[in-house]
Design a protein around this motif. Structure first.
Motif, mmCIF file in Angstrom:
data_model
loop_
_atom_site.group_PDB
_atom_site.id
_atom_site.type_symbol
_atom_site.label_atom_id
_atom_site.label_comp_id
_atom_site.label_asym_id
_atom_site.label_seq_id
_atom_site.Cartn_x
_atom_site.Cartn_y
_atom_site.Cartn_z
ATOM 1 N N LYS A 36 0.863 -1.185 0.000
ATOM 2 C CA LYS A 36 0.000 0.000 0.000
ATOM 3 C C LYS A 36 0.894 1.229 0.000
ATOM 4 C CE LYS A 36 -3.330 2.443 2.853
ATOM 5 N NZ LYS A 36 -3.909 2.489 4.195
ATOM 6 N N LEU A 37 0.558 2.172 -0.840
ATOM 7 C CA LEU A 37 1.304 3.421 -0.946
ATOM 8 C C LEU A 37 0.408 4.560 -0.500
ATOM 9 C CD1 LEU A 37 3.656 5.198 -2.011
ATOM 10 C CD2 LEU A 37 2.562 5.094 -4.258
ATOM 11 N N SER A 38 0.934 5.380 0.396
ATOM 12 C CA SER A 38 0.198 6.550 0.869
ATOM 13 C C SER A 38 1.066 7.783 0.648
ATOM 14 C CB SER A 38 -0.139 6.388 2.355
ATOM 15 O OG SER A 38 -0.796 7.535 2.828
ATOM 16 N N LEU A 39 0.611 8.638 -0.258
ATOM 17 C CA LEU A 39 1.353 9.859 -0.573
ATOM 18 C C LEU A 39 0.863 11.007 0.286
ATOM 19 C CD1 LEU A 39 1.247 9.589 -4.453
ATOM 20 C CD2 LEU A 39 3.198 9.098 -2.972
ATOM 21 N N ASP A 40 1.759 11.873 0.659
ATOM 22 C CA ASP A 40 1.407 13.095 1.365
ATOM 23 C C ASP A 40 0.602 13.956 0.398
ATOM 24 O OD1 ASP A 40 1.394 15.745 2.410
ATOM 25 O OD2 ASP A 40 3.230 15.343 3.530
ATOM 26 N N LYS A 41 -0.615 14.310 0.762
ATOM 27 C CA LYS A 41 -1.478 15.051 -0.167
ATOM 28 C C LYS A 41 -0.932 16.441 -0.500
ATOM 29 C CE LYS A 41 -4.512 16.715 3.468
ATOM 30 N NZ LYS A 41 -5.829 16.762 4.008
ATOM 31 N N ASN A 43 2.475 17.066 -0.504
ATOM 32 C CA ASN A 43 3.817 16.964 -1.062
ATOM 33 C C ASN A 43 4.057 15.526 -1.517
ATOM 34 O OD1 ASN A 43 6.505 17.011 -1.697
ATOM 35 N ND2 ASN A 43 7.183 17.825 0.271
ATOM 36 N N ILE A 44 3.961 15.292 -2.814
ATOM 37 C CA ILE A 44 4.111 13.946 -3.376
ATOM 38 C C ILE A 44 5.518 13.376 -3.134
ATOM 39 C CG2 ILE A 44 4.793 14.716 -5.664
ATOM 40 C CD1 ILE A 44 3.064 12.381 -6.751
ATOM 41 N N ASN A 45 6.438 14.233 -2.738
ATOM 42 C CA ASN A 45 7.805 13.788 -2.491
ATOM 43 C C ASN A 45 7.975 13.107 -1.136
ATOM 44 O OD1 ASN A 45 8.699 14.669 -4.996
ATOM 45 N ND2 ASN A 45 9.054 16.727 -4.236
ATOM 46 N N HIS A 46 6.897 12.960 -0.385
ATOM 47 C CA HIS A 46 6.916 12.250 0.889
ATOM 48 C C HIS A 46 5.863 11.140 0.824
ATOM 49 C CE1 HIS A 46 9.390 15.167 3.216
ATOM 50 N NE2 HIS A 46 9.026 15.935 2.199
ATOM 51 N N ALA A 47 6.265 9.937 1.217
ATOM 52 C CA ALA A 47 5.328 8.817 1.144
ATOM 53 C C ALA A 47 5.594 7.823 2.266
ATOM 54 C CB ALA A 47 5.460 8.111 -0.204
ATOM 55 N N VAL A 48 4.540 7.091 2.588
ATOM 56 C CA VAL A 48 4.644 5.952 3.495
ATOM 57 C C VAL A 48 4.235 4.735 2.677
ATOM 58 C CG1 VAL A 48 3.836 4.878 5.628
ATOM 59 C CG2 VAL A 48 4.027 7.376 5.478
ATOM 60 N N VAL A 49 5.041 3.695 2.770
ATOM 61 C CA VAL A 49 4.777 2.458 2.045
ATOM 62 C C VAL A 49 4.593 1.342 3.065
ATOM 63 C CG1 VAL A 49 5.771 0.763 0.471
ATOM 64 C CG2 VAL A 49 6.058 3.202 0.016
ATOM 65 N N TRP A 50 3.459 0.652 2.962
ATOM 66 C CA TRP A 50 3.188 -0.496 3.828
ATOM 67 C C TRP A 50 3.427 -1.758 3.019
ATOM 68 C CZ3 TRP A 50 0.359 3.933 4.380
ATOM 69 C CH2 TRP A 50 0.212 4.428 5.677
ATOM 70 N N LEU A 51 4.159 -2.675 3.616
ATOM 71 C CA LEU A 51 4.402 -3.977 3.011
ATOM 72 C C LEU A 51 4.028 -5.018 4.057
ATOM 73 C CD1 LEU A 51 5.521 -5.213 0.375
ATOM 74 C CD2 LEU A 51 7.758 -5.258 1.458
ATOM 75 N N SER A 52 3.249 -6.010 3.640
ATOM 76 C CA SER A 52 2.825 -7.023 4.601
ATOM 77 C C SER A 52 2.837 -8.406 3.970
ATOM 78 C CB SER A 52 1.426 -6.706 5.146
ATOM 79 O OG SER A 52 0.468 -6.804 4.126
ATOM 80 N N VAL A 53 2.847 -9.396 4.841
ATOM 81 C CA VAL A 53 2.798 -10.786 4.410
ATOM 82 C C VAL A 53 1.924 -11.557 5.396
ATOM 83 C CG1 VAL A 53 4.880 -11.490 5.674
ATOM 84 C CG2 VAL A 53 4.170 -12.777 3.656
ATOM 85 N N GLU A 54 1.180 -12.512 4.853
ATOM 86 C CA GLU A 54 0.398 -13.430 5.666
ATOM 87 C C GLU A 54 0.718 -14.847 5.227
ATOM 88 O OE1 GLU A 54 -3.807 -12.352 7.017
ATOM 89 O OE2 GLU A 54 -3.583 -11.268 5.117
ATOM 90 N N LEU A 55 0.858 -15.717 6.202
ATOM 91 C CA LEU A 55 1.025 -17.147 5.945
ATOM 92 C C LEU A 55 -0.063 -17.868 6.709
ATOM 93 C CD1 LEU A 55 4.503 -16.311 6.577
ATOM 94 C CD2 LEU A 55 4.275 -18.103 4.883
ATOM 95 N N GLY A 56 -0.801 -18.705 6.014
ATOM 96 C CA GLY A 56 -1.896 -19.424 6.652
ATOM 97 C C GLY A 56 -3.155 -18.591 6.698
ATOM 98 N N ASN A 57 -4.093 -19.088 7.495
ATOM 99 C CA ASN A 57 -5.400 -18.466 7.639
ATOM 100 C C ASN A 57 -5.526 -17.980 9.086
ATOM 101 O OD1 ASN A 57 -8.230 -18.144 8.149
ATOM 102 N ND2 ASN A 57 -8.620 -19.323 6.288
ATOM 103 N N PRO A 58 -6.051 -16.777 9.312
ATOM 104 C CA PRO A 58 -6.151 -16.265 10.691
ATOM 105 C C PRO A 58 -6.892 -17.190 11.653
ATOM 106 C CG PRO A 58 -6.715 -14.542 9.129
ATOM 107 C CD PRO A 58 -6.547 -15.814 8.335
#
Length: 144
Positions: A36-41, A43-58
């Motif tokens: 998931k990418l979240s850009l600063d509304k 200033n596009i030059n600042h961003a937060v990037v979320w990276l996740s992984v799931e193994l199995g079923n909750p």
């Protein structure tokens, strides 16, 4: 020469590790990644990037989930188009964060008697392209 994409730092946002007594389901080792990418509304030059992984079923006895957020800055006088900047974030930021996520999962799952889960190395660029193709296929299917 300064890189266009600068990695400031990352945070571990969430971890879940369920290591039940029963043997894990064979699908347990099939990681499901998300980005998931979240850009600063302002200033596009600042961003937060979320990276996740799931193994199995909750709901299973064996389940792993790890989510990290990386904080990035983009600084280039040559690349100014918003689509190019977003592409930089998507490919390069995910590539930078993946080793941190991989290490987190290995460390988390090394606790206890089970063998730690070592995520495979992946071609992040290919993963992102496949994810984008799946998203566009899903969109086409729902629009028809």
């Amino acid at each position: 020469m300064k890189a266009a994409l600068q990695f400031a730092h990352y945070h571990v946002v969430e971890t879940i590790y369920k290591n039940g007594l029963l043997e894990p389901d064979p699908d347990f080792t099939d990681p499901k990644f998300s980005f998931k990418l979240s850009l600063d509304k302002d200033n596009i030059n600042h961003a937060v990037v979320w990276l996740s992984v799931e193994l199995g079923n909750p709901s299973d006895e064996h389940y792993v989930k790890a989510v990290i957020a990386g904080f990035f800055r983009f600084n280039s006088e040559v690349i100014t188009e918003e689509t190019e900047i977003i592409s930089y974030y998507e490919i390069n930021a995910a590539s930078i964060l993946f080793p941190y996520l991989r290490s987190l999962v290995s460390d988390l799952t090394s606790k206890g008697e089970s063998k730690p889960v070592i995520l495979p190395t992946i071609n992040v660029h290919e993963m992102m392209q496949n994810s984008q193709q799946a998203d566009s296929t899903d969109t086409k299917t729902t629009d028809e």
